[in-house]
Motif scaffolding. Structure first.
Motif, PDB file in Angstrom:
ATOM      1  N   ALA A   1       0.814  -1.226   0.000  1.00 36.62           N
ATOM      2  CA  ALA A   1       0.000   0.000   0.000  1.00 36.62           C
ATOM      3  C   ALA A   1       0.844   1.271   0.000  1.00 36.62           C
ATOM      4  CB  ALA A   1      -0.922   0.005   1.219  1.00 36.62           C
ATOM      5  N   ASN A   2       2.152   1.140   0.233  1.00 37.53           N
ATOM      6  CA  ASN A   2       3.048   2.295   0.327  1.00 37.53           C
ATOM      7  C   ASN A   2       2.594   3.270   1.407  1.00 37.53           C
ATOM      8  OD1 ASN A   2       4.502   1.194  -1.814  1.00 37.53           O
ATOM      9  ND2 ASN A   2       3.340   2.345  -3.345  1.00 37.53           N
ATOM     10  N   THR A   3       2.283   2.693   2.558  1.00 38.28           N
ATOM     11  CA  THR A   3       1.843   3.485   3.695  1.00 38.28           C
ATOM     12  C   THR A   3       2.421   2.907   4.991  1.00 38.28           C
ATOM     13  OG1 THR A   3      -0.153   2.143   4.046  1.00 38.28           O
ATOM     14  CG2 THR A   3      -0.364   4.094   2.624  1.00 38.28           C
ATOM     15  N   VAL A   4       2.309   3.708   6.036  1.00 43.51           N
ATOM     16  CA  VAL A   4       2.572   3.262   7.405  1.00 43.51           C
ATOM     17  C   VAL A   4       1.260   3.360   8.177  1.00 43.51           C
ATOM     18  CG1 VAL A   4       3.638   3.922   9.587  1.00 43.51           C
ATOM     19  CG2 VAL A   4       5.018   3.809   7.532  1.00 43.51           C
TER      20      VAL A   4
ATOM     21  N   LEU B   1      -5.017   4.016  14.202  1.00 41.56           N
ATOM     22  CA  LEU B   1      -5.267   5.425  14.488  1.00 41.56           C
ATOM     23  C   LEU B   1      -5.172   6.295  13.245  1.00 41.56           C
ATOM     24  CD1 LEU B   1      -3.130   5.730  17.761  1.00 41.56           C
ATOM     25  CD2 LEU B   1      -5.616   5.439  17.590  1.00 41.56           C
ATOM     26  N   GLY B   2      -4.652   5.718  12.171  1.00 41.01           N
ATOM     27  CA  GLY B   2      -4.489   6.473  10.944  1.00 41.01           C
ATOM     28  C   GLY B   2      -3.366   5.891  10.118  1.00 41.01           C
ATOM     29  N   SER B   3      -2.999   6.573   9.051  1.00 41.66           N
ATOM     30  CA  SER B   3      -1.916   6.113   8.187  1.00 41.66           C
ATOM     31  C   SER B   3      -1.187   7.303   7.602  1.00 41.66           C
ATOM     32  CB  SER B   3      -2.444   5.213   7.064  1.00 41.66           C
ATOM     33  OG  SER B   3      -3.273   5.948   6.181  1.00 41.66           O
ATOM     34  N   LEU B   4       0.039   7.048   7.153  1.00 41.63           N
ATOM     35  CA  LEU B   4       0.868   8.073   6.532  1.00 41.63           C
ATOM     36  C   LEU B   4       1.432   7.532   5.228  1.00 41.63           C
ATOM     37  CD1 LEU B   4       2.902   9.259   9.658  1.00 41.63           C
ATOM     38  CD2 LEU B   4       1.047  10.517   8.519  1.00 41.63           C
ATOM     39  N   PRO B   5       1.621   8.378   4.224  1.00 41.80           N
ATOM     40  CA  PRO B   5       2.211   7.929   2.964  1.00 41.80           C
ATOM     41  C   PRO B   5       3.721   7.756   3.104  1.00 41.80           C
ATOM     42  CG  PRO B   5       1.827  10.274   2.878  1.00 41.80           C
ATOM     43  CD  PRO B   5       1.239   9.806   4.176  1.00 41.80           C
ATOM     44  N   THR B   6       4.267   6.814   2.345  1.00 44.05           N
ATOM     45  CA  THR B   6       5.707   6.589   2.311  1.00 44.05           C
ATOM     46  C   THR B   6       6.156   6.516   0.859  1.00 44.05           C
ATOM     47  OG1 THR B   6       5.527   4.172   2.255  1.00 44.05           O
ATOM     48  CG2 THR B   6       5.543   5.218   4.435  1.00 44.05           C
TER      49      THR B   6
ATOM     50  N   THR C   1       3.982  14.312  16.400  1.00 45.47           N
ATOM     51  CA  THR C   1       2.889  14.918  15.631  1.00 45.47           C
ATOM     52  C   THR C   1       2.285  13.969  14.609  1.00 45.47           C
ATOM     53  OG1 THR C   1       4.419  15.760  13.947  1.00 45.47           O
ATOM     54  CG2 THR C   1       3.987  17.171  15.851  1.00 45.47           C
ATOM     55  N   ASP C   2       2.940  12.815  14.406  1.00 41.17           N
ATOM     56  CA  ASP C   2       2.517  11.877  13.361  1.00 41.17           C
ATOM     57  C   ASP C   2       2.468  12.549  11.991  1.00 41.17           C
ATOM     58  OD1 ASP C   2       2.351   9.493  14.792  1.00 41.17           O
ATOM     59  OD2 ASP C   2       0.326   9.925  15.493  1.00 41.17           O
ATOM     60  N   LYS C   3       3.518  13.294  11.702  1.00 42.66           N
ATOM     61  CA  LYS C   3       3.629  13.965  10.413  1.00 42.66           C
ATOM     62  C   LYS C   3       4.908  13.519   9.708  1.00 42.66           C
ATOM     63  CE  LYS C   3       0.059  16.700  11.146  1.00 42.66           C
ATOM     64  NZ  LYS C   3      -1.222  16.583  10.366  1.00 42.66           N
ATOM     65  N   VAL C   4       4.826  13.403   8.378  1.00 39.69           N
ATOM     66  CA  VAL C   4       6.025  13.173   7.578  1.00 39.69           C
ATOM     67  C   VAL C   4       6.781  14.494   7.482  1.00 39.69           C
ATOM     68  CG1 VAL C   4       6.922  12.564   5.301  1.00 39.69           C
ATOM     69  CG2 VAL C   4       5.002  11.286   6.257  1.00 39.69           C
ATOM     70  N   VAL C   5       8.064  14.479   7.885  1.00 39.08           N
ATOM     71  CA  VAL C   5       8.827  15.729   7.944  1.00 39.08           C
ATOM     72  C   VAL C   5      10.009  15.749   6.974  1.00 39.08           C
ATOM     73  CG1 VAL C   5       8.154  16.226  10.304  1.00 39.08           C
ATOM     74  CG2 VAL C   5      10.200  14.851   9.877  1.00 39.08           C
ATOM     75  N   GLY C   6      10.171  14.698   6.176  1.00 38.13           N
ATOM     76  CA  GLY C   6      11.263  14.707   5.214  1.00 38.13           C
ATOM     77  C   GLY C   6      11.430  13.390   4.515  1.00 38.13           C
ATOM     78  N   THR C   7      12.283  13.417   3.507  1.00 38.66           N
ATOM     79  CA  THR C   7      12.630  12.223   2.742  1.00 38.66           C
ATOM     80  C   THR C   7      14.125  12.253   2.466  1.00 38.66           C
ATOM     81  OG1 THR C   7      10.452  12.174   1.659  1.00 38.66           O
ATOM     82  CG2 THR C   7      12.218  10.914   0.623  1.00 38.66           C
TER      83      THR C   7
END
Length: 341
Positions: free
Chosen positions: A101-104, A115-120, A153-159
């Motif tokens: 799914a390309n997610t966490v 609780l939710g998901s984030l893109p990766t 914060t459960d936020k993506v902050v970089g790559t």
């Protein structure tokens, strides 16, 4: 993913044949087998020492086992192509990588509810938390990158662009992240805060590195490779200081801070325990595990080792699309092996 050649003196480049341990009885031995059941493949395992729980990747879900009772206590479903699990007890949450799914997936450690998901990036695989920065790093195998998450914060902050297909990684607790690149046969080193790549170190003659462990006291990296070698590198300079023979089918390695030994999990059905006699001299012992037990984790409190596998049946017939099919997994036989001293 995979025999002992040593340096003749610390910091020198000449390499000598290994001394293999042959007579010392195995310090680690099988303590318990827990049958979890179900169907499908598996990858990483993770221990939540504070809650005495073991998390197991299994097909499209995560199985949760109580380490005190050896009983399954829950399931986290809908984790398509699950690879890695990272419990964060201080925050009461955990993360699961979903390779298809390309997610966490973010989940609650008490209720096991999502609780939710984030893109990766593409095909998120291994992941870790760095104590120095507090960040979570998700290694995207097909995306040749690392997704950086702030777990507060459960936020993506970089790559981080890694320049190759990452497998397992480790953090040194001082702001550096090390990760194996299986397609370029390298370890890449980057800064946990600036996300700048600092070094690229070859693991030659190792090929297709998968598991990675760190001896922080001696500054030694153990990169386990598909060609049945563990490559030991100086974590400060990147210099290869030894090659150690290990078993076939490796995919994981841990470092035990108490015994000062690295232990690789080999899919052929063995553990290779690597002991340091000096900063450049290592000896090994081989312990029987079970076929297919290729990944490993350790409980930091009890020092016990956990591996997952199942029973195998015959391989299906070869086809043009799959000329070398894997043996079938017998339904209901997925299990956990617990090793201790």
């Amino acid at each position: 993913m995979k025999t002992l050649l040593l340096l003749s003196a610390f910091g020198l480049g000449s390499i000598l044949p290994a001394r293999a341990q042959v007579s010392t009885p195995a310090a680690y031995h099988l303590l318990h087998t827990t049958t979890v059941g179900g169907e499908g493949g598996w990858d990483y395992l993770a221990v939540d020492a504070s809650a005495r729980r073991l998390y197991l990747s299994h097909a499209t879900q995560v199985e949760v086992v109580d380490l005190r009772t050896h009983q399954k206590v829950g399931t986290i479903a809908n984790t398509s192509g699950v690879h890695g699990i990272l419990p964060l007890p201080k925050l009461g949450r955990g993360y699961i990588t979903n390779g298809r799914a390309n997610t966490v997936t973010i989940f609650d450690l008490k209720t096991l509810k999502p609780l939710g998901s984030l893109p990766t990036g593409a095909k998120p695989d291994a992941l870790l938390q760095d104590d120095f920065s507090g960040r979570v790093f998700v290694f995207n195998n097909a995306g040749s990158s690392a997704t950086v998450i702030d777990p507060v914060t459960d936020k993506v902050v970089g790559t981080v662009a890694l320049g190759g297909a990452p497998e397992a990684g480790v953090a040194d607790g001082k702001g550096r992240i090390f990760v194996n690149l299986e397609d370029t046969n390298e370890i890449v080193v980057f800064d946990a805060k600036t996300l700048v790549v600092k070094q690229r170190w070859s693991v030659a003659p190792g090929e297709e590195p998968s598991g990675l462990a760190l001896d922080r006291k001696r500054h030694r990296l153990f990169s386990v490779c598909a060609n049945e070698k563990a490559i030991v590198l100086d974590a400060q300079t990147g210099k290869v200081v030894a090659q150690v023979p290990i078993g076939k089918g490796v995919d994981g390695v841990v470092f035990d801070e108490v015994t000062q030994a690295a232990i690789s999990s080999n899919g052929e059905g063995t553990l290779t325990v690597i002991y340091a006699d000096s900063p450049t001299s290592y000896r090994t012992e081989t312990i029987s595990s079970a076929r297919g037990a290729r990944t490993i984790t350790q409980d930091p409190t009890t020092r016990r080792l956990y591996l997952s596998t199942a029973e195998f049946g015959p391989a299906p017939a070869a086809t043009a699309e799959v000329p070398h099919p894997r043996p079938s997994v017998v339904p209901g036989t997925f299990k956990v092996l617990e090793f201790g001293r």
